[in-house]
Design a protein around this motif. Sequence first.
Motif: not given
Length: 329
Positions: A19, A43-44, A73, A85
């Motif tokens: 992440g 972001g993931r 991410g 992401d």
Amino acid sequence: MTEGNFVDYIKVYASSGKGGRGSAHLHREKYIAKGGPDGGDGGRGGHVIVRGDKNMWTLFHLKFKRHFRAEHGGEGGSSRSTGHDGADIVIPVPLGTIFRDAETNEVLFEVTQHDEDVILLKGGKGGKGNWHFKSATNQTPRYAQPGLEGEEGWYRIELKILADVGLVGFPNAGKSTLLSVITAAKPKIADYAFTTLKPNLGIVEYRNHQSFVMADIPGIIEGASEGKGLGHYFLRHIERNSVLLFLISADSDDIKKEYEILLNELRKHNPELLDKHRLLAISKCDMLDDELQKEIQQELPEGIDTVFISSVAQTGLTELKDKLWKMLN
């Protein structure tokens, strides 16, 4: 599908994305002296996704690519901008594929539907930006969360062929010849044992444009379930078949004994195989006259329907298809 291109067992390494880190940015503008925290979230991380594909029959495409890493991410930005992401990575596999944990050998899941997506590893969650931590007593937090780490591991991938009918027999019983005659498959055929080294699939055309899939595995010998011969590597492929077609040559010294040996090997491998529909085909019957055929009929095993066929002379094949279709439906 050639023998060299058929792969039904492989080990791969996969890791999901980490992440993104949250931002600890403080807002600055010409006429705003103290704008306060406005750091965005990270972001993931990317997932590792397994996707079923009905158009694939082998794991050959994974033979030379055994490491799969999803993207990390992106970091959060100012003005509460969330980081991007990480891109997911997709591993396409044939239907009937099983994923196991390589360390514990535990079955994780099985892919049986076309376009079915299963998340093998989840991407790490992005960290929160500093604007989340603003409060009346802490109006200018100068810290943010780091992103969570992704997941990783080694996995065993096994393919169990999804076919309607599975051919079971000793080497040189005529399984490959039968498959080549009633389907468009082109298996290797020769006059020596263990000609078939890998499973072969073929589509049998039936009446009114209907069809079913037939699978041929290497010949089974006594002790196959304990590792003798080649058949023990591929016994798992017939676990998914609806009907088991036992093929025994008409020139066998003892048809009943050979059938019992084959049945016993299946029982040792997986007792549930005995719950499937079974049909016995006596192959190479072009060598028999009516008198010999009657003698063989008196020595057949009990409790199983039997049909006499000849792949070379193409006799009894229509009756064989009728019986298989009836069992499948």
